[in-house]
Design an enzyme around this catalytic site. Structure first.
Site, mmCIF file in Angstrom:
data_model
loop_
_atom_site.group_PDB
_atom_site.id
_atom_site.type_symbol
_atom_site.label_atom_id
_atom_site.label_comp_id
_atom_site.label_asym_id
_atom_site.label_seq_id
_atom_site.Cartn_x
_atom_site.Cartn_y
_atom_site.Cartn_z
ATOM 1 N N HIS A 1 0.967 -1.216 0.157
ATOM 2 C CA HIS A 1 -0.013 -0.126 -0.262
ATOM 3 C C HIS A 1 0.763 1.343 0.030
ATOM 4 C CE1 HIS A 1 -3.659 2.099 0.847
ATOM 5 N NE2 HIS A 1 -2.918 2.921 1.633
ATOM 6 N N ASN B 1 10.122 -0.610 -22.186
ATOM 7 C CA ASN B 1 11.017 -1.194 -20.751
ATOM 8 C C ASN B 1 11.709 -2.600 -21.211
ATOM 9 O OD1 ASN B 1 10.142 0.777 -19.567
ATOM 10 N ND2 ASN B 1 8.733 -0.362 -18.336
ATOM 11 N N ARG C 1 17.629 -5.552 -17.095
ATOM 12 C CA ARG C 1 16.732 -4.491 -16.559
ATOM 13 C C ARG C 1 16.769 -4.071 -15.256
ATOM 14 N NH1 ARG C 1 10.020 -5.034 -18.144
ATOM 15 N NH2 ARG C 1 9.692 -3.088 -16.663
ATOM 16 N N CYS D 1 3.604 2.319 -23.514
ATOM 17 C CA CYS D 1 3.174 2.223 -22.329
ATOM 18 C C CYS D 1 4.479 2.077 -21.209
ATOM 19 C CB CYS D 1 2.098 1.384 -21.736
ATOM 20 S SG CYS D 1 2.370 -0.434 -22.007
HETATM 21 C C1 PEP Z 1 7.362 -2.531 -20.613
HETATM 22 O O1 PEP Z 1 8.140 -3.523 -20.722
HETATM 23 O O2 PEP Z 1 7.635 -1.665 -21.205
HETATM 24 C C2 PEP Z 1 6.031 -2.610 -19.822
HETATM 25 C C3 PEP Z 1 5.419 -1.408 -19.898
HETATM 26 O O3 PEP Z 1 5.982 -3.598 -19.137
HETATM 27 P P1 PEP Z 1 6.589 -3.950 -17.881
HETATM 28 O O4 PEP Z 1 7.225 -2.760 -17.259
HETATM 29 O O5 PEP Z 1 5.440 -4.037 -16.810
HETATM 30 O O6 PEP Z 1 7.251 -5.098 -17.940
HETATM 31 MG MG MG Z 2 7.253 -5.269 -20.220
#
Ligand code: PEP
Ligand code: MG
Length: 553
Positions: free
Chosen positions: A196, A446, A457, A491
């Site tokens: 939270h 990402n 990552r 996204c």
């Molecule tokens: C991405 O990989 O850019 C993505 C939006 O998914 P996540 O960050 O949840 O892996």
């Molecule tokens: Mg992703």
């Protein structure tokens, strides 16, 4: 979520690595809510144990009364859902099992009241963390926070909220409600990015670092610290330069938020008239509320897996509806993009511990779980513009398989849009075929950047999305979407990166989905752009001719 290498020392600064849970950098005096070792130790003599147990009981009653007051204040401010969450703390503090457990720890084992309160709450938390129900498991932090609150009363160290950087082992919802309005940042020794506290921090734009480890609690109350939520570190004895940078960052974020809220109703349109839909990456009501205040036009990415990271089995239909409905029911007819579970990698719940697969591949191996998730999303998002997003797609066949599963659970209801995440090089290279079977595409920059450039990552501190190898794949995806006549969205974090975002707009991206706290800023950046300039810039980067750019959008 990013992890930084351990044990770095810069000058006389001490840099403590953790995991970034909310972006931004903040400097301030530490407000330490937990001590590494707190209160009186030693065994209470038998003759004094009854009185000590009475003191422990009184501390629990005081904690309950305090939580009741926080609940009432939240209700008065119209924050009903948070009030409901904090109110469960009142029940926890008055729980007869916890009371009996604490009493026995004092009377039988001779623990001082504050130790017994913490230990009793820890035992209850450990039991909660083991249950299969993910929602209950997440309450483990809450009960620990009730124990800590009561222990502070027993020790006589309970305190009013003061301004600064919160330092604690973990934070429960009542702590967040009480302290967040004054907090500049949050650093936790433990904690999860979906707890939270982390969710509230992200929605309020408070920098937060979690998982720093017990050394964090060596920080003294009142000591100056920096919480760097961008790099996932907490810095003791920060250099004046670092403090100045942090102060600038905080001031800039505050001012940007105020402007964003004031201008939320203005369209996100470039100076030369291209409109970009700005959506929010939000998985909770708190995030959605902040996003809506900043003018978000819906949810562009609800990472459903984050809500079930501690799950001991595939979450059932009712459990999923219970978690999704409170978020989706606030959207009215706006976009609600729910991504199917993207389990695997650093998002692997205990029950999938042995898997090496990721995203849709795991779901297609568990057809019952896939159907149950699709049905739960449909049930929870009845009124919204429902969009279902498939993670880690590598080929069109996977999307067709999910569509068949979706058709099987529709039961006469309106068909939601089905989109593919383009976040693997395979998907980007196959974007034309995937686009033929999709209602929209959403680029996950990402994972895409990491996979194309071979970065780690969790370790990498840069995400060079403007590298031409990544841009070519984004360009190919945007073109595929246009030839198929469908929308394309970004996204990943690049959507709110001031350097990358104009390039994405130049490549013809229709929608940007960004963290709740960044929605207003991104809408403002769009208004300051010139679309023709963006196209020129992206062409230059791709090494293309002006002719190609005219064909692009
Ligand atoms: C991405 O990989 O850019 C993505 C939006 O998914 P996540 O960050 O949840 O892996
Ligand atoms: Mg992703």
């Amino acid at each position: 979520m990013r992890r930084v290498r351990k044990g770095r020392l810069a000058g006389h600064e001490s840099v403590m690595p953790g995991v970034s849970a909310a972006p931004g950098v903040a400097a301030g005096v530490a407000v330490v809510l937990d001590r590494a070792t707190g209160g009186r130790s030693g065994v209470v003599p038998r003759a004094k144990r009854a009185a000590e147990a009475e003191r422990a009981g009184e501390a629990l009653r005081l904690a309950a009364a305090e939580l009741e007051k926080i609940t009432a204040d939240l209700r008065r401010d119209g924050r009903r859902e948070e009030a409901d969450i904090v109110e469960t703390g009142v029940l926890m503090a008055m729980d007869p099992i916890l009371t009996a457990r604490v009493e026995s720890l004092v009377v039988e084992s001779g623990l001082p009241a504050d130790y017994a309160l913490r230990a009793g709450a820890d035992q209850t938390a450990a039991e909660l963390a083991e249950v299969a129900d993910a929602t209950l498991a997440q309450r483990a932090d809450d009960v620990r926070s009730v124990g800590r609150r009561a222990a502070a009363h027993a020790q006589g160290t309970a305190r009013e909220a003061t301004e600064g950087v919160l330092v604690a082992t973990s934070l429960g919802p009542a702590d967040v409600a009480q302290w967040a309005p004054k907090a500049k940042g949050i650093a936790l020794a433990a904690g999860g990015i979906t707890a939270h506290a982390a969710i509230v921090a992200r929605s309020l734009g408070l920098p937060m670092v979690i998982g720093v480890g017990p050394d964090l609690l060596q920080i003294a109350d009142g000591e100056e610290v920096v919480v760097d939520g961008d790099r996932g570190v907490v810095v003791r004895r920060p250099d004046p330069e670092r403090i100045a940078l942090a102060r600038n960052d905080a001031g800039r974020r505050r001012a940007a938020r105020e402007i964003a809220i004031a201008r939320r109703l203005e369209p996100a349109q470039t100076k030369d008239g291209r409109t970009i839909r700005v959506l929010a990456n939000a998985s909770t009501h708190a995030e959605l509320r902040e996003a809506a205040q900043q003018g978000a036009e819906g949810i562009g990415l609800l990472r459903s897996e984050l809500l079930f990271l501690e799950a001991a089995a595939w979450p059932g239909f009712d459990e999923q509806v219970g978690v999704l409905r409170p978020v989706l029911s606030h959207l009215g007819g706006r976009a609600a993009t729910v991504r199917l579970f993207d389990f695997g990698g650093d998002k692997t719940p205990p029950f999938l511990r042995d898997t090496t697969a990721r995203g849709v591949e795991i779901l297609l191996d568990a057809p019952g779980a896939l159907r149950s998730q699709l049905a739960a999303i449909m049930a929870a998002g009845a009124d919204a513009e429902m969009r279902i997003l498939v993670p880690m797609v590598t080929g069109a066949g996977q999307l067709q398989a999910v569509r068949r599963a979706l058709d099987a659970v529709l039961d006469g209801r309106r068909r939601p849009q089905l989109g593919a995440m383009i976040e693997t090089p395979e998907a980007a290279l196959d974007a034309n075929a995937i686009a033929k079977h999709a209602d929209f595409l959403s680029i996950g920059t990402n994972d895409l950047t990491q996979l194309v450039l071979g970065l780690d990552r969790e370790q990498s501190k840069t995400a060079p999305v403007t590298d031409v190898r990544v841009l070519r794949l984004i360009d190919a995806t945007a073109r595929a979407a246009r030839s198929a006549g469908i929308l394309v969205d970004v996204c990943g974090e690049a959507a709110s990166d001031p350097k990358a975002m104009p390039i994405l707009v130049g490549l013809g991206i229709d929608e940007l989905s960004v963290a709740a706290a960044r929605v207003g800023q991104v809408r403002q950046w769009v208004r300051e752009l010139d679309f023709a300039d963006c196209r020129r810039r992206s062409d230059e980067l791709l090494g293309q001719s002006g002719h190609a750019s005219r064909q692009r959008v």
